[in-house]
Design an enzyme around this catalytic site. Structure first.
Site, PDB file in Angstrom:
ATOM      1  N   GLY A 210       0.938  -1.212  -0.156  1.00 29.61           N
ATOM      2  CA  GLY A 210      -0.007  -0.244   0.438  1.00 29.61           C
ATOM      3  C   GLY A 210       0.468   1.367  -0.067  1.00 29.61           C
ATOM      4  O   GLY A 210       1.951   0.946  -0.149  1.00 29.61           O
ATOM      5  N   ASN A 211       0.019   2.440   0.332  1.00 29.73           N
ATOM      6  CA  ASN A 211       1.083   3.652   0.548  1.00 29.73           C
ATOM      7  C   ASN A 211       0.646   4.508   1.112  1.00 29.73           C
ATOM      8  O   ASN A 211      -0.844   4.173   1.901  1.00 29.73           O
ATOM      9  CB  ASN A 211       1.324   4.348  -0.535  1.00 29.73           C
ATOM     10  CG  ASN A 211      -0.048   4.988  -1.307  1.00 29.73           C
ATOM     11  OD1 ASN A 211      -1.114   5.082  -1.091  1.00 29.73           O
ATOM     12  ND2 ASN A 211      -0.410   4.022  -2.655  1.00 29.73           N
ATOM     13  N   HIS A 212       0.848   5.810   1.768  1.00 32.32           N
ATOM     14  CA  HIS A 212       0.323   6.649   2.875  1.00 32.32           C
ATOM     15  C   HIS A 212      -0.226   7.417   2.442  1.00 32.32           C
ATOM     16  O   HIS A 212      -0.665   8.776   3.781  1.00 32.32           O
ATOM     17  CB  HIS A 212       1.955   7.428   3.353  1.00 32.32           C
ATOM     18  CG  HIS A 212       2.964   6.603   4.241  1.00 32.32           C
ATOM     19  ND1 HIS A 212       2.664   5.585   4.986  1.00 32.32           N
ATOM     20  CD2 HIS A 212       3.890   6.040   3.924  1.00 32.32           C
ATOM     21  CE1 HIS A 212       3.389   5.087   5.451  1.00 32.32           C
ATOM     22  NE2 HIS A 212       4.193   4.937   4.493  1.00 32.32           N
ATOM     23  N   ALA A 278      -3.918   7.699  -5.295  1.00 30.09           N
ATOM     24  CA  ALA A 278      -2.378   7.099  -5.227  1.00 30.09           C
ATOM     25  C   ALA A 278      -2.370   5.313  -5.365  1.00 30.09           C
ATOM     26  O   ALA A 278      -2.285   5.198  -4.735  1.00 30.09           O
ATOM     27  CB  ALA A 278      -1.286   7.258  -3.918  1.00 30.09           C
TER      28      ALA A 278
END
Ligand code: CTP
Length: 401
Positions: A210-212, A278
């Site tokens: 995943g990402n932030h 994102a």
């Protein structure tokens, strides 16, 4: 539409006053902050206690709060200025005549004269009173002040007579006010599709890549677009955020593939598409069906490229105004321009990671807006809510050009 709005409900002395308890309930359900001012005669028809309980605010009738305590009073000016909109329902012939004449012998009419917001009035009276030239004159005067009439309807009246003079039903008053608020909004009737948040790409049943991204920018865009009158579809990756707005439909997705499918499903009818998500560029080639055990010293995951959602929409677009985001660390303008062209965008919003306070986390962002005609506008560091307003404003300017 009415969520977070300050609504001042003025109730005057007619039998229809009993229906205002339902009206207050509907306003509260719509997320509005409600304060009630009643005339003394209205308080014979409906109890201030009931209205105070439903509105969660004191329901006031008089300037003086308590007999003998002169400093403690209901300030009509403060009440008038607090309101984003005032609704006088029912509006009796007597009160309409006072409003038209500027007579402030009670708190309600004094508040009315102090209010700078849009004022709606819903006449209610017997049919002969309604038809009387004096009533017509009051109504014409109020309309000439810019007040907005919620028309009375025809039907059986409290007197037993049949005709015009019934106050509009609470649901109809709400629909009328919402409709009025929508009119004149720059995105009324427009369909806006927004993607927001991260995507999670499964490795096994318990792990993912995943990402932030928090999703805040996309959610603020959705809220602002809806506040400007648009019908919004928000395709959201996993976030901790929630939204409740009449005009927003949230579609929750997890992976880039799910986001791709949802975005394509809703793309054709939309007028504006903003890609704020994102999206993970890669996903594991295979997803283990069981939890991967830590047997080996090294673990290699083979990743394959996800489809670029925005690029695929750019290739498919017909009438849509398409906006992407770019997060860059070097050659910012050049890279952003390249993305704008490659993905067939109408505009791109550049966040620079070189700017403090811009980007993924946090409540602020600093953007530069570039369009396909090479117009470039740089903005200051602002809250994401204000950034959303700037972005939509730039889009609206170009849609109307
Ligand atoms: N985007 C998308 N689908 C993807 C990847 C990105 O829709 N699979 C969208 C993002 O929502 C954003 C824009 O494309 O609006 C950003 O593209 P970005 O990922 O920054 O750029 P790329 O063109 O993928 O190039 P790079 O990652 O090399 O910077």
């Amino acid at each position: 539409m009415l969520g977070g709005k300050n609504i001042l409900l003025g109730i005057t002395g007619g039998i229809a006053a009993y229906k205002t308890t339902f009206l207050v309930r509907l306003m509260i359900k719509a997320g509005a902050n409600v304060k009630v001012v009643l005339t003394e005669s209205a308080s014979y028809f409906v109890s201030p206690l009931t209205l105070a309980t439903l509105s969660k605010n004191p329901a006031v009738t008089d300037f003086v709060k308590e007999e003998g305590v002169e400093t403690d009073w209901n300030n009509h000016v403060d009440l008038g200025l607090w309101a984003d909109l005032m609704i006088i329902a029912p509006a009796t012939a007597n009160t309409m005549s006072k409003m038209a004449d500027g007579n402030t012998d009670n708190l309600l009419t004094a508040v009315y004269l102090s209010a700078k917001c849009p004022v709606f009035f819903a006449p209610a009276m017997d049919l002969d009173m309604f038809k009387h030239p004096a009533t017509k004159k009051s109504i014409d005067t109020l309309l000439s002040f810019g007040n907005i009439m919620i028309p009375a309807t025809s039907g059986e009246l409290a007197s037993g007579l049949h005709g015009e003079g019934r106050m509009a039903e609470p649901e109809d008053i709400m629909a009328f006010v919402k409709d009025y608020m929508l009119k004149g909004l720059p995105l009324k009737g427009k369909k806006v599709l927004i993607t927001a948040g991260p995507t999670y790409e499964a490795i096994d049943p318990v792990r993912y890549i995943g990402n932030h991204s928090t999703g805040k920018m996309g959610y603020e865009l959705a809220k602002t677009a809806a506040d400007l009158g648009a019908d919004v579809i928000l395709v959201s990756g996993p976030t901790n955020l929630s939204l409740s707005h009449d005009l927003i439909t949230v579609i929750n997705v997890v992976s880039a593939e799910e986001m791709y499918n949802a975005a394509h499903e809703h793309f054709d009818p939309c007028d504006i598409m903003i890609s704020a998500a994102a999206v993970a560029d890669y996903r594991p080639k295979t997803v283990a069906s069981q939890k991967i055990k830590k047997k080996e010293a090294h673990l290699t995951l083979e990743l394959v490229k996800n489809k670029d959602i925005l690029l695929s929409l750019g290739e498919r677009k017909t009438k849509q105004f398409l906006v992407g985001f770019a997060l860059e660390t070097e050659n910012e303008l050049e890279n952003a321009k390249g993305k704008l062209e490659r993905k067939h965008l109408d505009a791109i919003v550049l966040n620079s990671l070189n700017d403090d306070g811009a980007g993924f986390a946090g409540n602020t962002n600093k953007i530069t807006f570039l369009d396909k005609n090479s117009q470039i506008k740089a903005f200051q560091l602002k809250t994401k809510a204000d950034v959303a307003k700037d972005i939509l404003n730039e889009i609206i300017i170009r849609l109307n050009a």
